[in-house]
Write a protein that holds these residues in place. Structure first.
Motif, PDB file in Angstrom:
ATOM      1  N   LEU A   1     -58.122  11.114  16.436  1.00 14.79           N
ATOM      2  CA  LEU A   1     -56.956  10.425  15.897  1.00 14.79           C
ATOM      3  C   LEU A   1     -56.926  10.690  14.404  1.00 14.79           C
ATOM      4  CD1 LEU A   1     -54.631   8.370  15.684  1.00 14.79           C
ATOM      5  CD2 LEU A   1     -56.366   6.567  15.649  1.00 14.79           C
ATOM      6  N   LYS A   2     -55.828  11.260  13.946  1.00 20.26           N
ATOM      7  CA  LYS A   2     -55.657  11.505  12.514  1.00 20.26           C
ATOM      8  C   LYS A   2     -54.465  10.684  12.046  1.00 20.26           C
ATOM      9  CE  LYS A   2     -54.993  15.207   9.163  1.00 20.26           C
ATOM     10  NZ  LYS A   2     -54.804  16.662   8.989  1.00 20.26           N
ATOM     11  N   VAL A   3     -54.728   9.728  11.153  1.00 19.35           N
ATOM     12  CA  VAL A   3     -53.673   8.882  10.593  1.00 19.35           C
ATOM     13  C   VAL A   3     -53.311   9.468   9.234  1.00 19.35           C
ATOM     14  CG1 VAL A   3     -53.019   6.575   9.853  1.00 19.35           C
ATOM     15  CG2 VAL A   3     -54.554   6.853  11.812  1.00 19.35           C
ATOM     16  N   VAL A   4     -52.092   9.988   9.118  1.00 22.11           N
ATOM     17  CA  VAL A   4     -51.607  10.584   7.875  1.00 22.11           C
ATOM     18  C   VAL A   4     -50.753   9.533   7.168  1.00 22.11           C
ATOM     19  CG1 VAL A   4     -50.243  12.447   6.854  1.00 22.11           C
ATOM     20  CG2 VAL A   4     -51.649  12.886   8.880  1.00 22.11           C
ATOM     21  N   ILE A   5     -51.217   9.115   5.999  1.00 21.78           N
ATOM     22  CA  ILE A   5     -50.521   8.083   5.234  1.00 21.78           C
ATOM     23  C   ILE A   5     -49.524   8.760   4.301  1.00 21.78           C
ATOM     24  CG2 ILE A   5     -50.796   6.085   3.725  1.00 21.78           C
ATOM     25  CD1 ILE A   5     -52.312   5.967   6.483  1.00 21.78           C
ATOM     26  N   LYS A   6     -48.234   8.496   4.493  1.00 21.10           N
ATOM     27  CA  LYS A   6     -47.186   9.065   3.636  1.00 21.10           C
ATOM     28  C   LYS A   6     -46.925   8.169   2.431  1.00 21.10           C
ATOM     29  CE  LYS A   6     -46.109  12.747   5.934  1.00 21.10           C
ATOM     30  NZ  LYS A   6     -46.360  14.060   5.392  1.00 21.10           N
ATOM     31  N   THR A   7     -46.792   6.859   2.663  1.00 28.89           N
ATOM     32  CA  THR A   7     -46.573   5.928   1.553  1.00 28.89           C
ATOM     33  C   THR A   7     -47.577   4.795   1.635  1.00 28.89           C
ATOM     34  OG1 THR A   7     -44.973   4.541   2.725  1.00 28.89           O
ATOM     35  CG2 THR A   7     -44.082   6.418   1.478  1.00 28.89           C
ATOM     36  N   LEU A   8     -47.943   4.288   0.471  1.00 29.78           N
ATOM     37  CA  LEU A   8     -48.919   3.206   0.372  1.00 29.78           C
ATOM     38  C   LEU A   8     -48.485   2.285  -0.754  1.00 29.78           C
ATOM     39  CD1 LEU A   8     -52.696   3.348   0.480  1.00 29.78           C
ATOM     40  CD2 LEU A   8     -51.670   2.628  -1.650  1.00 29.78           C
ATOM     41  N   GLN A   9     -48.540   1.002  -0.506  1.00 29.61           N
ATOM     42  CA  GLN A   9     -48.286  -0.011  -1.531  1.00 29.61           C
ATOM     43  C   GLN A   9     -49.427  -1.003  -1.474  1.00 29.61           C
ATOM     44  OE1 GLN A   9     -45.691  -0.239  -3.824  1.00 29.61           O
ATOM     45  NE2 GLN A   9     -45.190   1.800  -3.086  1.00 29.61           N
ATOM     46  N   LEU A  10     -49.899  -1.421  -2.622  1.00 30.94           N
ATOM     47  CA  LEU A  10     -50.971  -2.413  -2.668  1.00 30.94           C
ATOM     48  C   LEU A  10     -50.441  -3.792  -3.018  1.00 30.94           C
ATOM     49  CD1 LEU A  10     -53.741  -0.213  -4.261  1.00 30.94           C
ATOM     50  CD2 LEU A  10     -53.659  -1.094  -1.936  1.00 30.94           C
ATOM     51  N   GLY A  11     -49.126  -3.941  -3.065  1.00 31.21           N
ATOM     52  CA  GLY A  11     -48.522  -5.243  -3.311  1.00 31.21           C
ATOM     53  C   GLY A  11     -48.168  -5.438  -4.767  1.00 31.21           C
ATOM     54  N   THR A  12     -47.351  -6.458  -4.989  1.00 34.18           N
ATOM     55  CA  THR A  12     -46.931  -6.799  -6.343  1.00 34.18           C
ATOM     56  C   THR A  12     -46.959  -8.301  -6.513  1.00 34.18           C
ATOM     57  OG1 THR A  12     -44.621  -6.922  -5.670  1.00 34.18           O
ATOM     58  CG2 THR A  12     -45.388  -4.807  -6.544  1.00 34.18           C
ATOM     59  N   LYS A  13     -47.134  -8.710  -7.753  1.00 34.88           N
ATOM     60  CA  LYS A  13     -47.008 -10.127  -8.096  1.00 34.88           C
ATOM     61  C   LYS A  13     -45.797 -10.245  -8.998  1.00 34.88           C
ATOM     62  CE  LYS A  13     -51.816 -11.536  -7.963  1.00 34.88           C
ATOM     63  NZ  LYS A  13     -52.940 -12.060  -8.715  1.00 34.88           N
ATOM     64  N   SER A  14     -44.965 -11.186  -8.707  1.00 35.00           N
ATOM     65  CA  SER A  14     -43.799 -11.403  -9.555  1.00 35.00           C
ATOM     66  C   SER A  14     -43.460 -12.877  -9.546  1.00 35.00           C
ATOM     67  CB  SER A  14     -42.613 -10.585  -9.036  1.00 35.00           C
ATOM     68  OG  SER A  14     -42.133 -11.144  -7.832  1.00 35.00           O
ATOM     69  N   ALA A  15     -42.518 -13.236 -10.395  1.00 37.23           N
ATOM     70  CA  ALA A  15     -42.077 -14.626 -10.450  1.00 37.23           C
ATOM     71  C   ALA A  15     -41.430 -15.050  -9.139  1.00 37.23           C
ATOM     72  CB  ALA A  15     -41.087 -14.810 -11.600  1.00 37.23           C
ATOM     73  N   TRP A  16     -40.984 -14.068  -8.337  1.00 37.63           N
ATOM     74  CA  TRP A  16     -40.300 -14.364  -7.077  1.00 37.63           C
ATOM     75  C   TRP A  16     -41.238 -14.364  -5.889  1.00 37.63           C
ATOM     76  CZ3 TRP A  16     -35.846 -16.191  -8.396  1.00 37.63           C
ATOM     77  CH2 TRP A  16     -35.231 -15.730  -9.555  1.00 37.63           C
ATOM     78  N   GLY A  17     -42.529 -14.232  -6.148  1.00 39.72           N
ATOM     79  CA  GLY A  17     -43.490 -14.220  -5.050  1.00 39.72           C
ATOM     80  C   GLY A  17     -44.149 -12.869  -4.926  1.00 39.72           C
ATOM     81  N   GLY A  18     -45.179 -12.776  -4.123  1.00 39.45           N
ATOM     82  CA  GLY A  18     -45.934 -11.534  -3.978  1.00 39.45           C
ATOM     83  C   GLY A  18     -45.555 -10.782  -2.722  1.00 39.45           C
ATOM     84  N   ALA A  19     -45.653  -9.479  -2.797  1.00 40.22           N
ATOM     85  CA  ALA A  19     -45.458  -8.626  -1.623  1.00 40.22           C
ATOM     86  C   ALA A  19     -46.805  -8.018  -1.278  1.00 40.22           C
ATOM     87  CB  ALA A  19     -44.435  -7.541  -1.919  1.00 40.22           C
ATOM     88  N   GLY A  20     -47.099  -7.937  -0.020  1.00 41.33           N
ATOM     89  CA  GLY A  20     -48.414  -7.472   0.411  1.00 41.33           C
ATOM     90  C   GLY A  20     -48.550  -5.968   0.482  1.00 41.33           C
ATOM     91  N   SER A  21     -49.757  -5.545   0.814  1.00 45.73           N
ATOM     92  CA  SER A  21     -50.069  -4.125   0.968  1.00 45.73           C
ATOM     93  C   SER A  21     -49.379  -3.579   2.218  1.00 45.73           C
ATOM     94  CB  SER A  21     -51.575  -3.944   1.101  1.00 45.73           C
ATOM     95  OG  SER A  21     -52.221  -4.402  -0.060  1.00 45.73           O
ATOM     96  N   SER A  22     -49.017  -2.295   2.165  1.00 48.38           N
ATOM     97  CA  SER A  22     -48.355  -1.684   3.315  1.00 48.38           C
ATOM     98  C   SER A  22     -48.573  -0.174   3.308  1.00 48.38           C
ATOM     99  CB  SER A  22     -46.856  -1.983   3.305  1.00 48.38           C
ATOM    100  OG  SER A  22     -46.241  -1.351   2.197  1.00 48.38           O
ATOM    101  N   ILE A  23     -48.382   0.430   4.482  1.00 44.75           N
ATOM    102  CA  ILE A  23     -48.423   1.880   4.632  1.00 44.75           C
ATOM    103  C   ILE A  23     -47.289   2.315   5.554  1.00 44.75           C
ATOM    104  CG2 ILE A  23     -50.932   2.095   4.312  1.00 44.75           C
ATOM    105  CD1 ILE A  23     -51.084   2.542   7.423  1.00 44.75           C
ATOM    106  N   SER A  24     -46.970   3.593   5.491  1.00 44.46           N
ATOM    107  CA  SER A  24     -46.129   4.235   6.499  1.00 44.46           C
ATOM    108  C   SER A  24     -46.661   5.656   6.663  1.00 44.46           C
ATOM    109  CB  SER A  24     -44.655   4.242   6.088  1.00 44.46           C
ATOM    110  OG  SER A  24     -44.465   5.063   4.955  1.00 44.46           O
ATOM    111  N   GLY A  25     -46.332   6.280   7.762  1.00 48.69           N
ATOM    112  CA  GLY A  25     -46.818   7.636   8.013  1.00 48.69           C
ATOM    113  C   GLY A  25     -46.794   7.978   9.487  1.00 48.69           C
ATOM    114  N   TYR A  26     -47.819   8.713   9.924  1.00 45.68           N
ATOM    115  CA  TYR A  26     -47.890   9.171  11.310  1.00 45.68           C
ATOM    116  C   TYR A  26     -49.324   9.089  11.828  1.00 45.68           C
ATOM    117  CZ  TYR A  26     -43.218  10.978  10.632  1.00 45.68           C
ATOM    118  OH  TYR A  26     -41.877  11.077  10.377  1.00 45.68           O
TER     119      TYR A  26
END
Length: 186
Positions: A108-133
């Motif tokens: 199984l080869k997981v190819v990560i195209k996009t990666l986010q480690l999240g953000t902190k802002s006054a409007w709340g935080g967004a979590g880590s995420s990936i997309s790919g194949y």
């Protein structure tokens, strides 16, 4: 009788569509049937070679946007594998056991195209995420027998987004669970 059959068919279709909507993975090509057989092992690898974060190469994103270093990122990689493999082996019912390396039946080869480690802002935080194949191979073969698209996978704990490297580990934990579900339901 026709009304009852139509009603039951509508309920079944609704349940199937609801399940498909919850799973952030889509089988793009091939079949996952070979993974349903009992026994064997599957070697798991993650490919970050072409990963982008905020439309920047991974290293640039990690150092500039996230304020970390690639050394720190690489320190967390073994834990990402560990979380993925542990979850896979807990969730797979009759398919191959996940391993990091060794003699295997599948790869199984997981190819990560996009990666986010999240953000902190006054409007709340967004979590880590990936997309790919995710590509599934029989050992020794160069062409995958199945390709799964990872639309957007978020790291969550108790339905809350998790930021940073802990969130990224959780992403791979959740990815293993969703891949096993996809194999089971196909």
């Amino acid at each position: 009788m026709k009304k009852l059959a139509t009603f039951l068919l509508t309920i079944c279709l609704g349940v199937c569509l609801a399940y498909a909507g919850d799973n952030p993975l889509r089988l793009k090509s091939g079949t996952l049937a070979p993974l349903k057989h009992k026994g064997g092992a599957i070697e798991c690898t993650f490919d970050f070679s072409k990963t982008k974060g905020n439309r920047k190469p991974l290293e640039e994103y990690i150092t500039q946007d996230f304020g970390s270093s690639m050394d720190v990122f690489h320190r967390y990689e073994p834990e990402m594998y560990e979380w993925f493999i542990d979850r896979w082996n807990d969730d797979i019912e009759e398919g191959p056991r996940a391993v990091r390396s060794g003699e295997t039946t599948f790869q199984l080869k997981v190819v990560i195209k996009t990666l986010q480690l999240g953000t902190k802002s006054a409007w709340g935080g967004a979590g880590s995420s990936i997309s790919g194949y995710a590509y599934f191979y029989r050992s020794g073969e160069e062409e995958p027998f199945a390709q799964v698209e990872i639309l957007k996978m978020y790291g969550t704990q108790m339905k809350s987004s998790v930021m940073g490297y802990v969130g990224l580990k959780q992403v791979f934990n959740d990815l293993a669970e969703y891949l096993c579900d996809l194999i089971y339901h196909y």
